[in-house]
Motif scaffolding. Structure first.
Motif, mmCIF file in Angstrom:
data_model
loop_
_atom_site.group_PDB
_atom_site.id
_atom_site.type_symbol
_atom_site.label_atom_id
_atom_site.label_comp_id
_atom_site.label_asym_id
_atom_site.label_seq_id
_atom_site.Cartn_x
_atom_site.Cartn_y
_atom_site.Cartn_z
ATOM 1 N N ALA A 294 0.863 -1.183 0.000
ATOM 2 C CA ALA A 294 0.000 0.000 0.000
ATOM 3 C C ALA A 294 0.899 1.232 0.000
ATOM 4 O O ALA A 294 1.679 1.427 0.928
ATOM 5 C CB ALA A 294 -0.917 -0.001 1.217
ATOM 6 N N GLU A 295 0.794 2.032 -1.057
ATOM 7 C CA GLU A 295 1.655 3.210 -1.167
ATOM 8 C C GLU A 295 0.953 4.453 -0.631
ATOM 9 O O GLU A 295 -0.138 4.802 -1.069
ATOM 10 C CB GLU A 295 2.072 3.464 -2.617
ATOM 11 C CG GLU A 295 3.080 4.617 -2.717
ATOM 12 C CD GLU A 295 3.407 5.022 -4.143
ATOM 13 O OE1 GLU A 295 4.579 5.338 -4.398
ATOM 14 O OE2 GLU A 295 2.499 5.021 -5.003
ATOM 15 N N ALA A 296 1.625 5.108 0.332
ATOM 16 C CA ALA A 296 1.227 6.432 0.837
ATOM 17 C C ALA A 296 -0.197 6.472 1.383
ATOM 18 O O ALA A 296 -0.843 7.530 1.364
ATOM 19 C CB ALA A 296 1.400 7.485 -0.252
ATOM 20 N N PRO B 299 5.275 5.628 3.827
ATOM 21 C CA PRO B 299 4.214 5.754 4.837
ATOM 22 C C PRO B 299 3.911 7.207 5.183
ATOM 23 O O PRO B 299 4.808 8.036 5.278
ATOM 24 C CB PRO B 299 4.782 4.996 6.045
ATOM 25 C CG PRO B 299 6.254 4.917 5.816
ATOM 26 C CD PRO B 299 6.445 4.894 4.335
ATOM 27 N N ARG B 300 2.640 7.483 5.355
ATOM 28 C CA ARG B 300 2.184 8.823 5.731
ATOM 29 C C ARG B 300 1.572 8.843 7.135
ATOM 30 O O ARG B 300 1.245 9.909 7.647
ATOM 31 C CB ARG B 300 1.138 9.316 4.720
ATOM 32 C CG ARG B 300 1.665 9.491 3.305
ATOM 33 C CD ARG B 300 2.613 10.671 3.213
ATOM 34 N NE ARG B 300 3.087 10.883 1.850
ATOM 35 C CZ ARG B 300 4.207 10.346 1.349
ATOM 36 N NH1 ARG B 300 4.956 9.577 2.127
ATOM 37 N NH2 ARG B 300 4.585 10.579 0.102
ATOM 38 N N THR B 301 1.395 7.688 7.718
ATOM 39 C CA THR B 301 0.782 7.578 9.043
ATOM 40 C C THR B 301 1.570 6.597 9.893
ATOM 41 O O THR B 301 2.032 5.571 9.395
ATOM 42 C CB THR B 301 -0.686 7.101 8.928
ATOM 43 O OG1 THR B 301 -1.425 8.040 8.157
ATOM 44 C CG2 THR B 301 -1.353 6.987 10.296
ATOM 45 N N VAL C 104 -0.049 -4.049 -5.671
ATOM 46 C CA VAL C 104 0.284 -2.709 -5.204
ATOM 47 C C VAL C 104 -0.923 -1.798 -5.400
ATOM 48 O O VAL C 104 -1.451 -1.683 -6.511
ATOM 49 C CB VAL C 104 1.503 -2.128 -5.965
ATOM 50 C CG1 VAL C 104 1.973 -0.831 -5.301
ATOM 51 C CG2 VAL C 104 2.647 -3.141 -6.014
ATOM 52 N N VAL C 105 -1.360 -1.168 -4.317
ATOM 53 C CA VAL C 105 -2.499 -0.252 -4.373
ATOM 54 C C VAL C 105 -2.054 1.127 -3.876
ATOM 55 O O VAL C 105 -1.179 1.241 -3.024
ATOM 56 C CB VAL C 105 -3.695 -0.758 -3.526
ATOM 57 C CG1 VAL C 105 -4.270 -2.038 -4.130
ATOM 58 C CG2 VAL C 105 -3.279 -0.996 -2.074
ATOM 59 N N GLY C 106 -2.661 2.161 -4.450
ATOM 60 C CA GLY C 106 -2.310 3.533 -4.087
ATOM 61 C C GLY C 106 -3.460 4.236 -3.402
ATOM 62 O O GLY C 106 -4.448 3.614 -2.998
#
Length: 264
Positions: free
Chosen positions: A120-122, A149-151, A213-215
């Motif tokens: 999982a991207e971003a 990662p954003r979290t 891969v999912v965005g």
């Protein structure tokens, strides 16, 4: 002898509130808060080190906590007022724990001979990360990699929304470039869920080593992933919009791989 804290203004209790609210405090201390008996049980099974258990004696007994105690675990009885200050939910059995974080590095992942991995991207929203981890657990895949990662993974909202699946999955945090290098070094095919240059997801074969891969729903995947992809795939949609919740998309892809492998 069990320690007891009755005041919500206690300095230690204030430090736990900071641990809940600020990723900086979790990062600096290397600890995070777990709420609920089920979550503590899953963390223990996931080999997380439990440093401290706080319990409200009117709700839960010491006998119920014994399986999660060892010689190094600090046990603290807290008052109803303290528990209400710390607990997000009313249904967490009167118990919280402070645990050590893990490094979450790619090198720590232990993969099967024929793995399925979700990248999982971003992903930014804690609720989406939690849902992704629940999906990964349900499909019993090898690992989840969170790229760029954003979290903070140990955000209480991630733990809560994952219903403890933070602890049941193998998880790694990495940059997109590091994740791509890892997958290629392991000879794992990369299937990027994206609108550009894609074929329908159900036409591909996922019975060999596979990474989906999912965005993000807003911007999708970065160009770096699309260029590294073995094949770009798309989930056909018949409505007015061209995107769906990332955890739903992940579930469709993972269970297609599971279906193919079950009937191979």
């Amino acid at each position: 002898m069990t320690k007891k804290i009755e005041s919500p203004q206690n300095s230690f209790i204030k430090s736990i509130v900071q641990l809940q609210e600020k990723s900086k405090n979790r990062r600096q201390s290397g600890t995070f808060l777990i709420e609920g008996l089920r979550e503590i049980e899953l963390a223990t099974k996931g080999n997380y080190q439990i440093n401290t258990i706080l319990y409200q004696a009117d709700i839960i007994s010491l006998d119920q906590l014994k399986p999660y105690l060892n010689q190094s675990t600090e046990l603290i009885e807290i008052s109803k007022e303290v528990y209400q200050k710390l607990a997000y939910r009313d249904t967490t059995e009167g118990v919280l724990a402070i645990a050590r974080t893990k490094e979450l590095s790619l090198s720590d992942l232990k993969l099967s001979d024929n793995p399925v991995i979700l990248v999982a991207e971003a992903t930014e929203k804690p609720g989406n990360i939690g849902a992704i981890l629940r999906t990964a657990d349900a499909a019993n895949i090898d690992a989840v990699i969170i790229a760029n990662p954003r979290t903070d993974l140990y955000n209480p909202n991630v733990i809560r929304s994952s219903v403890g699946c933070v602890f049941t999955n193998q998880i790694a945090m990495a940059s997109t470039e590091e994740a791509i290098a890892f997958l290629k070094q392991k000879n794992i095919a990369i299937y990027c869920a994206t609108l550009q240059d894609s074929t329908s997801y159900h036409t591909r074969d996922y019975t060999s080593a596979t990474a989906f891969v999912v965005g993000t729903e807003a911007t999708g995947l970065t160009q770096t992933w699309r260029e590294a992809s073995t094949k770009n795939i798309i989930i056909p949609m018949s409505g007015e919009i061209d995107s769906m919740n990332v955890s739903v998309a992940a579930a469709i892809l993972l269970f297609e791989a599971k279906r193919q492998r079950d009937f191979k």
